[in-house]
Design a protein around this motif. Structure first.
Motif, PDB file in Angstrom:
ATOM      1  N   GLY A 287      -0.230   2.051  -7.450  1.00 24.04           N
ATOM      2  CA  GLY A 287      -1.661   1.862  -7.320  1.00 24.04           C
ATOM      3  C   GLY A 287      -2.379   1.526  -8.613  1.00 24.04           C
ATOM      4  O   GLY A 287      -3.189   0.587  -8.645  1.00 24.04           O
TER       5      GLY A 287
ATOM      6  N   GLN B 210      -6.882  -6.038 -10.100  1.00 22.62           N
ATOM      7  CA  GLN B 210      -8.067  -6.446  -9.348  1.00 22.62           C
ATOM      8  C   GLN B 210      -9.327  -6.376 -10.210  1.00 22.62           C
ATOM      9  O   GLN B 210     -10.228  -7.211 -10.081  1.00 22.62           O
TER      10      GLN B 210
ATOM     11  N   TYR C 289     -11.607  -3.530   3.679  1.00 21.30           N
ATOM     12  CA  TYR C 289     -10.498  -3.047   2.864  1.00 21.30           C
ATOM     13  C   TYR C 289      -9.933  -4.270   2.151  1.00 21.30           C
ATOM     14  O   TYR C 289      -9.089  -4.996   2.674  1.00 21.30           O
TER      15      TYR C 289
ATOM     16  N   ILE D  19     -12.895  -3.501  -6.223  1.00 21.73           N
ATOM     17  CA  ILE D  19     -11.991  -4.419  -5.530  1.00 21.73           C
ATOM     18  C   ILE D  19     -12.727  -5.427  -4.664  1.00 21.73           C
ATOM     19  O   ILE D  19     -12.110  -6.370  -4.159  1.00 21.73           O
TER      20      ILE D  19
ATOM     21  N   TRP E 170      -8.192  -4.607  -0.637  1.00 22.45           N
ATOM     22  CA  TRP E 170      -7.143  -4.364  -1.620  1.00 22.45           C
ATOM     23  C   TRP E 170      -6.153  -5.527  -1.670  1.00 22.45           C
ATOM     24  O   TRP E 170      -5.596  -5.951  -0.653  1.00 22.45           O
ATOM     25  N   ASP E 171      -5.913  -6.037  -2.861  1.00 21.10           N
ATOM     26  CA  ASP E 171      -4.899  -7.054  -3.149  1.00 21.10           C
ATOM     27  C   ASP E 171      -4.954  -8.282  -2.250  1.00 21.10           C
ATOM     28  O   ASP E 171      -4.005  -8.582  -1.520  1.00 21.10           O
TER      29      ASP E 171
ATOM     30  N   SER F 118     -12.175  -8.074   4.108  1.00 21.74           N
ATOM     31  CA  SER F 118     -12.990  -7.411   3.089  1.00 21.74           C
ATOM     32  C   SER F 118     -14.307  -6.871   3.627  1.00 21.74           C
ATOM     33  O   SER F 118     -14.984  -6.112   2.915  1.00 21.74           O
TER      34      SER F 118
ATOM     35  N   GLN G 152      -2.014  -2.118  -9.786  1.00 20.83           N
ATOM     36  CA  GLN G 152      -2.680  -2.997  -8.823  1.00 20.83           C
ATOM     37  C   GLN G 152      -4.194  -2.924  -8.980  1.00 20.83           C
ATOM     38  O   GLN G 152      -4.889  -3.952  -8.921  1.00 20.83           O
ATOM     39  N   HIS G 153      -4.710  -1.720  -9.192  1.00 23.18           N
ATOM     40  CA  HIS G 153      -6.150  -1.543  -9.372  1.00 23.18           C
ATOM     41  C   HIS G 153      -6.623  -2.273 -10.630  1.00 23.18           C
ATOM     42  O   HIS G 153      -7.674  -2.937 -10.631  1.00 23.18           O
TER      43      HIS G 153
ATOM     44  N   ASN H 195       0.818  -1.214   0.000  1.00 24.90           N
ATOM     45  CA  ASN H 195       0.000   0.000   0.000  1.00 24.90           C
ATOM     46  C   ASN H 195       0.851   1.264   0.000  1.00 24.90           C
ATOM     47  O   ASN H 195       0.386   2.322   0.443  1.00 24.90           O
TER      48      ASN H 195
ATOM     49  N   ASP I 294      -7.559   7.194 -10.601  1.00 21.90           N
ATOM     50  CA  ASP I 294      -6.313   6.617 -10.112  1.00 21.90           C
ATOM     51  C   ASP I 294      -5.178   7.624 -10.044  1.00 21.90           C
ATOM     52  O   ASP I 294      -4.041   7.255  -9.721  1.00 21.90           O
TER      53      ASP I 294
ATOM     54  N   TYR J 295     -12.918   2.435  -6.342  1.00 20.34           N
ATOM     55  CA  TYR J 295     -12.610   1.484  -5.277  1.00 20.34           C
ATOM     56  C   TYR J 295     -13.622   0.342  -5.187  1.00 20.34           C
ATOM     57  O   TYR J 295     -13.302  -0.740  -4.699  1.00 20.34           O
TER      58      TYR J 295
END
Length: 508
Positions: free
Chosen positions: A419, A426, A139, A391, A141-142, A133, A422-423, A65, A412, A388
């Motif tokens: 970021g 996902q 959260y 994700i 993320w990844d 999640s 990675q976004h 992050n 983004d 967001y």
């Protein structure tokens, strides 16, 4: 409590983060997980296992992050230097979840590492990721399974079991290396890498059928606007950029897609005069003149809500669909809001100590009703997930009205260098899970058209102005995951745990 195992766990967490975009060194993640599981098995106590699991998480999530720091560079309510502490502060909380998984596995250990220990570790990891999640709005993320996006034959399993269960199978695969003699573990790693690499090459050799001349087309626009230049969107310059990149009508109907966060004026009529920076009818006509009679334009924007006195009391982060007659034919309001971005949790506590939202403005955003598919004239149902929202595995599709594609407008420009890729990764996992194409439009990248199998059909690179226009990708038949969602994660976790218990009972 020895410091050396904790330090090693921290470094293993850092190494495991390198398997995600943009580095995508997934073999390093698998190897790091195997060593981490070995280390947890050797922990002298449950407290030590918990501590080592937590330090692994701190290293992992701080690196993964690191893009979070970039968001603090674009607001004036908090000093940007706080951004360097933000990834670490977030990691101190997120590390609780791998710590819990490690503790559960340690409680199930035997003097020697066996299949039961590995299976329980994998099951506990699935549950921990799912909890991450959903707890405190979530959260997600990844999750670990996202490392497989570059390896399509493995990533394709997400259509059957979902990302969280795929994360558990990743832990299972890493743990199985511990059950092999050292020399055979090394050989197995090399062979598996070669096989997966070969399958990856084969998987990209498919040839898509040529599109018909009148086939529906989709065009994602990326104006390359950094976050600190978004003020241009209040005037002519931003509309000129977007208009230039939107192309011109052709023989086939087009769905033109603009990003989140670049058009700052309001689209809707009926607001008090004081709310407007420019005439909304003029704004919509500027958009409509880019469209043919069968085209449609969808763009991120903001909607206001007023009290009986005509005062703006809240806003929604929205997507508007505008036709060639400058009419708004659909609107979606974002449901899964970003804490500290779109609303401030516990303002009674945080504001007095100088903390505020990272997004400009005095009003918190209001939540929308959840995943909805807009029935777009000429294009059918189009699902929308703003930024967001994409994700969250299992939470992106209107189950009552399955769309033919998902539109994921995003900003983004907040996310630095790490970021955006990675976004994108996902979003590709959501396409695989749901069997639906996804179109992303962002201010400065990475915009993309993603096939229903997760392949990248077309992209506009990071920090590049451009547009990608292709025939509208076709959806696949509903996947098992699209029908059962994250119940599959529960089923896989319980299945792994049941096998572990059966193995132990048989051994005893």
């Amino acid at each position: 409590m020895s410091r050396k195992p904790a330090l090693l766990s921290l470094l293993l967490g850092v190494a495991a983060a390198c398997g995600f975009a943009p580095l995508q060194l997934w073999p390093l993640t698998v190897a790091s997980l195997a060593l981490f599981m070995w280390l947890i098995h050797r922990a002298p106590s449950g407290k030590a296992a918990l501590w080592q699991g937590w330090t692994f998480g701190v290293g992992h999530f701080t690196i993964n992050n690191n893009w979070f720091q970039h968001a603090f560079d674009f607001q004036d309510k908090m000093p940007p230097v706080l951004g360097y502490a933000a990834p670490l502060a977030l990691a101190l909380y997120l590390a609780v979840y791998p710590a819990a998984a490690a503790w559960v596995a340690w409680r199930f250990r035997r003097p020697r590492i066996d299949a039961g220990y590995v299976l329980i570790f994998a099951a506990a990891w699935i549950v921990a990721e799912w909890l991450r999640s959903v707890m405190f709005t979530g959260y997600a993320w990844d999750p670990l399974g996202v490392i497989w996006v570059p390896v399509q034959p493995v990533a394709a399993l997400a259509a059957w079991i979902g990302t969280y269960a795929l994360s558990g199978l990743t832990v299972l695969g890493a743990g199985l290396l511990l059950l092999l003699p050292l020399r055979w573990a090394a050989v197995a790693g090399v062979v598996a890498g070669a096989i997966l690499g070969g399958l990856q090459l084969v998987s990209y050799r498919g040839i898509d059928a040529p599109a018909k001349p009148d086939a529906l087309r989709v065009r994602a626009v990326q104006p390359n606007v950094p976050q600190d230049e978004r003020g241009e969107s209040d005037g002519e310059m931003m509309l000129a950029k977007l208009s230039e990149l939107s192309g011109r009508p052709g023989a086939a109907p087009r769905l033109v897609l603009w990003p989140e966060g670049v058009v700052r004026d309001y689209f809707e009529d009926g607001y008090p005069d004081y709310a407007y920076m420019s005439d909304p009818v003029w704004l919509r006509w500027r958009m409509a003149r880019l469209l043919g009679p069968r085209d449609l334009l969808m763009t991120g924007g903001t909607a206001l809500q007023f009290d009986q006195m005509g005062r703006a009391v809240t806003a929604t982060n929205s997507v508007f669909a505008v036709d060639h007659r400058a009419r708004i034919v659909g609107r979606y309001d974002k449901a899964h809001l970003v804490p500290y971005g779109e609303y401030l949790p516990m303002p009674w506590l945080l504001k007095p100590i100088g903390l505020d939202r990272l997004v400009p403005g005095s009003m918190d955003f209001a939540e929308g009703p959840g995943p909805r598919a807009l029935t777009v004239p000429g294009f059918g149902p189009i699902g929308i997930q703003i930024c967001y929202e994409i994700i969250f595995s299992g939470q992106v599709v209107d189950r009552a009205n399955r769309p033919r594609a998902l539109f994921n407008p995003s900003n983004d420009a907040w996310f630095g260098k790490w970021g955006p890729p990675q976004h994108l990764a996902q979003a590709r996992m959501r396409a695989i899970e749901e069997g639906l194409p996804i179109i992303r439009a962002t201010p400065n990248g990475i915009s993309a058209v993603i096939g229903a199998d997760g392949r990248l059909i077309g992209t506009v690179p990071h920090e590049t102005a451009g547009a990608v226009e292709v025939p509208m990708p076709e959806p696949l038949p509903p996947t098992l995951f699209s029908r059962l969602g994250n119940w599959l994660a529960v089923i896989v976790a319980f299945g792994l745990a049941a096998v572990a218990i059966a193995i132990r009972r048989r051994a005893d």
